[in-house]
Design a protein around this motif. Structure first.
Motif, PDB file in Angstrom:
ATOM      1  N   LYS A   1       0.822  -1.203   0.000  1.00 62.49           N
ATOM      2  CA  LYS A   1       0.000   0.000   0.000  1.00 62.49           C
ATOM      3  C   LYS A   1       0.858   1.257   0.000  1.00 62.49           C
ATOM      4  CE  LYS A   1      -2.375   0.971   3.701  1.00 62.49           C
ATOM      5  NZ  LYS A   1      -3.385   0.943   4.790  1.00 62.49           N
ATOM      6  N   THR A   2       1.803   1.339   0.938  1.00 62.04           N
ATOM      7  CA  THR A   2       2.662   2.516   1.068  1.00 62.04           C
ATOM      8  C   THR A   2       4.055   2.067   1.472  1.00 62.04           C
ATOM      9  OG1 THR A   2       0.769   3.809   1.834  1.00 62.04           O
ATOM     10  CG2 THR A   2       2.962   4.746   2.204  1.00 62.04           C
ATOM     11  N   LYS A   3       5.070   2.661   0.848  1.00 60.44           N
ATOM     12  CA  LYS A   3       6.439   2.377   1.278  1.00 60.44           C
ATOM     13  C   LYS A   3       6.737   3.228   2.497  1.00 60.44           C
ATOM     14  CE  LYS A   3       9.772   1.579  -1.673  1.00 60.44           C
ATOM     15  NZ  LYS A   3      10.885   1.760  -2.664  1.00 60.44           N
ATOM     16  N   ALA A   4       7.061   2.553   3.608  1.00 60.50           N
ATOM     17  CA  ALA A   4       7.295   3.254   4.867  1.00 60.50           C
ATOM     18  C   ALA A   4       8.754   3.608   5.081  1.00 60.50           C
ATOM     19  CB  ALA A   4       6.805   2.394   6.036  1.00 60.50           C
ATOM     20  N   ALA A   5       9.669   2.862   4.469  1.00 58.55           N
ATOM     21  CA  ALA A   5      11.101   3.137   4.643  1.00 58.55           C
ATOM     22  C   ALA A   5      11.871   2.491   3.511  1.00 58.55           C
ATOM     23  CB  ALA A   5      11.592   2.611   5.991  1.00 58.55           C
ATOM     24  N   GLU A   6      13.039   3.054   3.195  1.00 55.85           N
ATOM     25  CA  GLU A   6      13.888   2.520   2.145  1.00 55.85           C
ATOM     26  C   GLU A   6      15.260   2.158   2.700  1.00 55.85           C
ATOM     27  OE1 GLU A   6      14.390   4.743  -1.373  1.00 55.85           O
ATOM     28  OE2 GLU A   6      12.251   4.875  -1.858  1.00 55.85           O
ATOM     29  N   LYS A   7      15.742   0.996   2.274  1.00 54.62           N
ATOM     30  CA  LYS A   7      17.108   0.547   2.570  1.00 54.62           C
ATOM     31  C   LYS A   7      17.494   0.839   4.020  1.00 54.62           C
ATOM     32  CE  LYS A   7      18.771   0.904  -2.190  1.00 54.62           C
ATOM     33  NZ  LYS A   7      17.403   1.065  -2.759  1.00 54.62           N
ATOM     34  N   THR A   8      16.727   0.252   4.910  1.00 52.65           N
ATOM     35  CA  THR A   8      16.971   0.454   6.338  1.00 52.65           C
ATOM     36  C   THR A   8      17.147  -0.883   7.031  1.00 52.65           C
ATOM     37  OG1 THR A   8      16.093   1.446   8.371  1.00 52.65           O
ATOM     38  CG2 THR A   8      14.498   0.438   6.891  1.00 52.65           C
ATOM     39  N   ASP A   9      17.868  -0.872   8.132  1.00 56.39           N
ATOM     40  CA  ASP A   9      17.966  -2.070   8.957  1.00 56.39           C
ATOM     41  C   ASP A   9      17.239  -1.884  10.292  1.00 56.39           C
ATOM     42  OD1 ASP A   9      19.607  -0.311  10.257  1.00 56.39           O
ATOM     43  OD2 ASP A   9      21.412  -1.555  10.164  1.00 56.39           O
ATOM     44  N   CYS A  10      16.545  -0.742  10.445  1.00 57.50           N
ATOM     45  CA  CYS A  10      15.835  -0.445  11.685  1.00 57.50           C
ATOM     46  C   CYS A  10      14.522   0.260  11.335  1.00 57.50           C
ATOM     47  CB  CYS A  10      16.700   0.432  12.592  1.00 57.50           C
ATOM     48  SG  CYS A  10      15.920   0.850  14.168  1.00 57.50           S
ATOM     49  N   PHE A  11      13.417  -0.283  11.835  1.00 55.64           N
ATOM     50  CA  PHE A  11      12.111   0.274  11.497  1.00 55.64           C
ATOM     51  C   PHE A  11      11.231   0.306  12.736  1.00 55.64           C
ATOM     52  CE2 PHE A  11       7.667  -0.657  10.171  1.00 55.64           C
ATOM     53  CZ  PHE A  11       7.392   0.574   9.576  1.00 55.64           C
ATOM     54  N   ARG A  12      10.652   1.472  13.002  1.00 55.66           N
ATOM     55  CA  ARG A  12       9.674   1.584  14.087  1.00 55.66           C
ATOM     56  C   ARG A  12       8.282   1.337  13.510  1.00 55.66           C
ATOM     57  NH1 ARG A  12       5.923   4.891  16.228  1.00 55.66           N
ATOM     58  NH2 ARG A  12       5.550   4.647  18.471  1.00 55.66           N
ATOM     59  N   PHE A  13       7.667   0.244  13.932  1.00 51.92           N
ATOM     60  CA  PHE A  13       6.326  -0.077  13.457  1.00 51.92           C
ATOM     61  C   PHE A  13       5.286   0.473  14.431  1.00 51.92           C
ATOM     62  CE2 PHE A  13       7.929  -3.642  15.942  1.00 51.92           C
ATOM     63  CZ  PHE A  13       6.882  -3.954  16.802  1.00 51.92           C
ATOM     64  N   ASP A  14       4.169   0.862  13.895  1.00 52.29           N
ATOM     65  CA  ASP A  14       3.060   1.417  14.674  1.00 52.29           C
ATOM     66  C   ASP A  14       1.790   1.118  13.881  1.00 52.29           C
ATOM     67  OD1 ASP A  14       1.047   2.948  15.762  1.00 52.29           O
ATOM     68  OD2 ASP A  14       2.325   4.686  16.157  1.00 52.29           O
ATOM     69  N   THR A  15       1.080   0.071  14.244  1.00 51.50           N
ATOM     70  CA  THR A  15      -0.071  -0.351  13.444  1.00 51.50           C
ATOM     71  C   THR A  15      -1.206   0.660  13.497  1.00 51.50           C
ATOM     72  OG1 THR A  15      -1.068  -1.637  15.246  1.00 51.50           O
ATOM     73  CG2 THR A  15       0.538  -2.759  13.838  1.00 51.50           C
ATOM     74  N   GLY A  16      -1.287   1.464  14.548  1.00 50.20           N
ATOM     75  CA  GLY A  16      -2.288   2.515  14.599  1.00 50.20           C
ATOM     76  C   GLY A  16      -1.985   3.617  13.602  1.00 50.20           C
ATOM     77  N   ARG A  17      -0.727   3.978  13.498  1.00 46.98           N
ATOM     78  CA  ARG A  17      -0.305   4.988  12.518  1.00 46.98           C
ATOM     79  C   ARG A  17      -0.452   4.467  11.095  1.00 46.98           C
ATOM     80  NH1 ARG A  17       5.748   5.172  12.851  1.00 46.98           N
ATOM     81  NH2 ARG A  17       5.431   3.322  11.562  1.00 46.98           N
ATOM     82  N   ASP A  18      -0.092   3.179  10.896  1.00 44.49           N
ATOM     83  CA  ASP A  18      -0.014   2.631   9.547  1.00 44.49           C
ATOM     84  C   ASP A  18      -1.278   1.900   9.110  1.00 44.49           C
ATOM     85  OD1 ASP A  18       2.602   3.585   9.467  1.00 44.49           O
ATOM     86  OD2 ASP A  18       3.399   1.714  10.307  1.00 44.49           O
ATOM     87  N   ARG A  19      -2.218   1.699  10.026  1.00 43.29           N
ATOM     88  CA  ARG A  19      -3.495   1.052   9.715  1.00 43.29           C
ATOM     89  C   ARG A  19      -3.280  -0.314   9.057  1.00 43.29           C
ATOM     90  NH1 ARG A  19      -5.061   4.807  12.573  1.00 43.29           N
ATOM     91  NH2 ARG A  19      -7.001   5.973  12.243  1.00 43.29           N
ATOM     92  N   THR A  20      -2.577  -1.201   9.753  1.00 49.23           N
ATOM     93  CA  THR A  20      -2.287  -2.521   9.201  1.00 49.23           C
ATOM     94  C   THR A  20      -1.984  -3.505  10.322  1.00 49.23           C
ATOM     95  OG1 THR A  20      -0.992  -3.691   7.532  1.00 49.23           O
ATOM     96  CG2 THR A  20       0.224  -2.179   8.977  1.00 49.23           C
ATOM     97  N   VAL A  21      -1.933  -4.783   9.988  1.00 47.34           N
ATOM     98  CA  VAL A  21      -1.388  -5.821  10.872  1.00 47.34           C
ATOM     99  C   VAL A  21      -0.178  -6.492  10.224  1.00 47.34           C
ATOM    100  CG1 VAL A  21      -3.564  -6.317  12.051  1.00 47.34           C
ATOM    101  CG2 VAL A  21      -3.007  -7.536   9.933  1.00 47.34           C
ATOM    102  N   TRP A  22       0.083  -6.168   8.943  1.00 48.01           N
ATOM    103  CA  TRP A  22       1.153  -6.815   8.192  1.00 48.01           C
ATOM    104  C   TRP A  22       2.062  -5.783   7.530  1.00 48.01           C
ATOM    105  CZ3 TRP A  22      -3.199  -9.792   5.375  1.00 48.01           C
ATOM    106  CH2 TRP A  22      -3.526 -10.955   6.063  1.00 48.01           C
ATOM    107  N   TYR A  23       3.341  -6.084   7.513  1.00 41.79           N
ATOM    108  CA  TYR A  23       4.327  -5.316   6.753  1.00 41.79           C
ATOM    109  C   TYR A  23       5.108  -6.296   5.878  1.00 41.79           C
ATOM    110  CZ  TYR A  23       3.610  -1.669  10.329  1.00 41.79           C
ATOM    111  OH  TYR A  23       3.073  -0.736  11.181  1.00 41.79           O
ATOM    112  N   GLU A  24       5.666  -5.771   4.798  1.00 42.80           N
ATOM    113  CA  GLU A  24       6.588  -6.550   3.983  1.00 42.80           C
ATOM    114  C   GLU A  24       7.962  -5.917   4.051  1.00 42.80           C
ATOM    115  OE1 GLU A  24       7.594  -7.779  -0.648  1.00 42.80           O
ATOM    116  OE2 GLU A  24       5.540  -7.172  -0.118  1.00 42.80           O
ATOM    117  N   LEU A  25       9.004  -6.729   4.280  1.00 42.07           N
ATOM    118  CA  LEU A  25      10.388  -6.296   4.227  1.00 42.07           C
ATOM    119  C   LEU A  25      11.007  -6.910   2.979  1.00 42.07           C
ATOM    120  CD1 LEU A  25       9.598  -5.808   7.237  1.00 42.07           C
ATOM    121  CD2 LEU A  25      11.976  -6.305   7.814  1.00 42.07           C
ATOM    122  N   ALA A  26      11.503  -6.064   2.078  1.00 41.60           N
ATOM    123  CA  ALA A  26      12.041  -6.532   0.800  1.00 41.60           C
ATOM    124  C   ALA A  26      13.481  -6.073   0.641  1.00 41.60           C
ATOM    125  CB  ALA A  26      11.187  -6.006  -0.351  1.00 41.60           C
ATOM    126  N   ARG A  27      14.391  -7.021   0.445  1.00 40.55           N
ATOM    127  CA  ARG A  27      15.801  -6.688   0.236  1.00 40.55           C
ATOM    128  C   ARG A  27      16.060  -6.369  -1.235  1.00 40.55           C
ATOM    129  NH1 ARG A  27      17.000 -10.955   4.294  1.00 40.55           N
ATOM    130  NH2 ARG A  27      17.987  -9.932   6.074  1.00 40.55           N
TER     131      ARG A  27
END
Length: 702
Positions: free
Chosen positions: A676-702
């Motif tokens: 749906k939306t790219k939340a971060a690029e080329k990172t090794d550290c991500f702060r997730f917040d399902t209330g902010r992002d309106r989701t239960v799932w994220y995808e991490l792609a190398r």
């Protein structure tokens, strides 16, 4: 053991809550059919079409198809109205695709003949005949099973549907009590003749879409003789049956006494007498074998079990006559009785808090525990499934309440745990209970039952991960095996009370593989690291057990004092439960730091390389879930159904995920699991917040 460090985080800022909010900062999210290319779609695990590998066999304690393909089952009970309310031609296909995408590979059709099933009544006139079916119901059932077959989903049920009640004219001294039928079909020739007519009419009928009957199609992969038959489960017991039938048991009992050179006595229908109790168990086992031989004579080639319910050795023993074992498993939570509840602050509880020992110490008290009860059916050399399983039930507070099968706000935690232990034990599968429509058929508008394949967001969000843990080889089997031997005395001494009072039954399944040997069970002592007798093991009290119990592979551990569970395998890592004290988890390929006090947070690489080298990974972040409540609505559950209506709303979960190797793009996924939306690029550290992002799932792609 890795060190767990406690950290403290500031509270996150969340969005404005909805009107009628059940939780502060809640947000709506409905899990729909995952997109074909979604990282959460695990339908690749299924055999398409179902039956492609031939007939199922039970080999060496495992399920294997005739071409050698092994299988485990991540299943779903589809019950009463839900079987028949998919009226539009495409609906069955959509539901089947969604099930497969979420990891389901078997469906148990259940309660299809129930009188309360009003989507498409099963019989033309149930008061006149239960051998004449409503063609509309059959057409909908045929369409559904054909859609399941296409998606690699197998089908199972019992010989008589659990709600089958014969018309009064169909058996002598007729009764419409289904429980009576379950007992009578095991020994009475006249009732058996009626059930045989039903079996031929239903199971031998060709499916109009596949052209094959259930007994001909390897999609119909396994069969139970009868659902939930046990002396204590039957409301009236043998003594409550019509004397016309119990009179037929008495000469059989006299023959039993003579054959075993026992003194003459009257048959004790209460089964307090040991000879009467042994006779009834042998009668049940003979009934199971008779039905096995009968369906074989009709051409059925799959595997067959006896029954599926039992609190003790006595109830379990007759089912040893089947090809595999089946044990229904409804896991409550930490208490063993009202007033003895271990809860954290703010009234929070979970099965993850259960101390891995028999806490009651008194045999007359019911000690609820997932693994202790289930292990009664973990018999050496036989596959084991649970055809009805729920990982979390009970009221949303510490009180048991009037109906302990109600909604559990923390139900997302537990299913990954059970799936991992199931794979660790090399058990063979379970079917979640249940997906069913409401009486008003308005399942599109509310969650209804605790599990609904359309709406129960936090529970459904864990399905792909749980299916991967159980079916994908993500969890290594136990390194050591422990055998618990059960004697005839053990069986008879607990025939009317639970049998799971050995601490070994409570703590071994999370540490080593546990198997039981009943009288006559074949086993090799050299295959086991330890062998115990049940009677002597009951004296081995483990009150000094520490707060953490760990598998002998080192891949998972549970802190029962704090109520969290940690998984650390090459392809799945994370934690679930309560994070009041411990919030930082150092794992092999990642560090997880939790801000929220409760959550279910795991990183997994489905069907790819291990996490360290995977190109695409799913990150699950789920928490509490409930219906939207109208202003003034009582938030308490009402029986089986939940208060409120759509949309389903979630409480946010927040924290930080740090990878130990490589960098990733992070995508927020939508309700179809789509990017749906790219939340971060080329990172090794991500702060997730399902209330902010309106989701239960994220995808991490190398």
């Amino acid at each position: 053991m890795k060190k767990f460090l406690t950290t403290v985080f500031a509270a996150a800022a969340f969005a404005t809550p909805l009107a009628g909010a059940m939780y502060e900062n809640e947000f709506p999210f409905i899990i729909r059919e995952p997109a074909a290319d979604s990282v959460v779609n695990v339908s690749f695990l299924n055999h398409k079409p179902a039956g492609k590998h031939g007939v199922l066999r039970a080999v060496g304690g495992n399920f294997v198809f005739e071409d050698g393909t092994p299988v485990r089952w991540f299943g779903l009970n589809v019950v009463d109205n839900r079987v028949f309310n998919m009226y539009a031609p495409e609906t069955a296909k959509t539901v089947a695709r969604k099930m497969a995408a979420l990891g389901i590979n078997i469906v148990r059709i259940h309660h299809m003949t129930a009188g309360w099933q009003n989507a498409a009544p099963f019989f033309k006139d149930r008061a006149e005949s239960t051998l004449e079916f409503n063609d509309r119901a059959l057409e909908l059932l045929d369409r559904f099973t054909a859609a399941l077959k296409e998606e690699g989903i197998y089908v199972t049920c019992e010989l008589p549907d659990s709600s089958l009640e014969p018309a009064l004219s169909e058996i002598p001294n007729g009764t419409r009590e289904g429980f009576d039928l379950k007992l009578l079909m095991l020994f009475d020739p006249e009732v058996q003749a009626y059930v045989k007519k039903y079996v031929r009419a239903f199971f031998m009928r060709p499916n109009r879409y596949t052209g094959r009957s259930l007994f001909e199609d390897p999609q119909f992969v396994m069969l139970g003789v009868v659902n939930e038959v046990a002396y204590n489960y039957h409301p009236k017991g043998l003594a409550g049956l019509n004397p016309y039938y119990t009179g037929k048991l008495r000469p059989k009992f006299r023959e039993y006494l003579k054959r075993n050179r026992l003194p003459e006595r009257e048959l004790d229908l209460s089964l307090n007498d040991d000879a009467s109790a042994k006779f009834w168990n042998e009668t049940m086992a003979e009934g199971y074998r008779m039905w096995r031989d009968y369906v074989r004579s009709l051409g059925y080639r799959g595997v067959i079990s006896g029954s599926n319910v039992g609190e003790n050795f006595y109830h379990t023993q007759p089912s040893l006559a089947g090809d595999f074992m089946d044990a229904h498993l409804y896991w409550g939570y930490a208490p063993w009785s009202e007033g003895n509840v271990r809860i954290l602050s703010d009234g929070r509880w979970s099965p993850l808090l259960k101390k891995p020992v028999n806490e009651s110490r008194e045999k007359e008290k019911y000690t609820k525990d997932l693994f202790a009860r289930f292990s009664l059916a973990s018999v050496a050399g036989k596959p084991l499934i649970s055809s009805e399983h729920r990982t979390a039930k009970g009221g949303a507070t510490a009180s048991l309440g009037a109906n302990p099968m109600q909604y559990n706000e923390y139900r997302a935690a537990g299913l990954p745990f059970f799936s991992a232990v199931h794979a660790f034990q090399e058990w063979d599968g379970f079917y979640l209970f249940a997906s069913q429509g409401t009486e008003q058929l308005n399942q599109y508008e509310r969650m209804g039952h605790i599990l609904d394949v359309r709406h129960d967001t936090t529970y459904l969000a864990t399905f792909p991960l749980s299916a991967w843990l159980l079916r994908g080889g993500a969890v290594a089997p136990a390194r050591q095996r422990v055998l618990l031997k059960v004697s005839e005395k053990d069986i008879l001494s607990t025939k009317k009370s639970p049998s799971f009072f050995s601490d070994l039954l409570f703590n071994t399944p999370e540490r080593h593989r546990l198997e039981l040997a009943y009288p006559g069970t074949a086993y090799r002592p050299e295959d086991y690291a330890q062998v115990f007798d049940y009677a002597s093991s009951c004296d081995r009290k483990l009150d000094d057990i520490g707060p953490v119990i760990e598998s002998d592979t080192g891949e998972f551990r549970r802190n029962w004092e704090e109520g969290y569970w940690v998984l650390d395998t090459p392809s799945a890592q994370g934690a679930e439960g309560f994070f009041d004290r411990t919030r930082r988890f150092e794992l092999n390929d990642m560090t997880l730091e939790m801000e929220s006090p409760f959550g279910v947070c795991f990183l997994a690489s489905f069907g790819e390389a291990e996490i360290a080298g995977a190109k695409r990974m799913m990150f699950l972040a789920a928490g509490e879930c409930g219906n939207t409540l109208a202003p003034g609505t009582d938030p308490a559950p009402n029986g089986w159904w939940l208060k409120g209506g759509s949309p389903v709303v979630l409480k946010p979960v927040a924290g930080t995920l740090r990878l130990k190797s490589g960098r990733c793009d992070v995508w927020i996924l939508g309700e179809h699991g789509e990017r749906k939306t790219k939340a971060a690029e080329k990172t090794d550290c991500f702060r997730f917040d399902t209330g902010r992002d309106r989701t239960v799932w994220y995808e991490l792609a190398r």
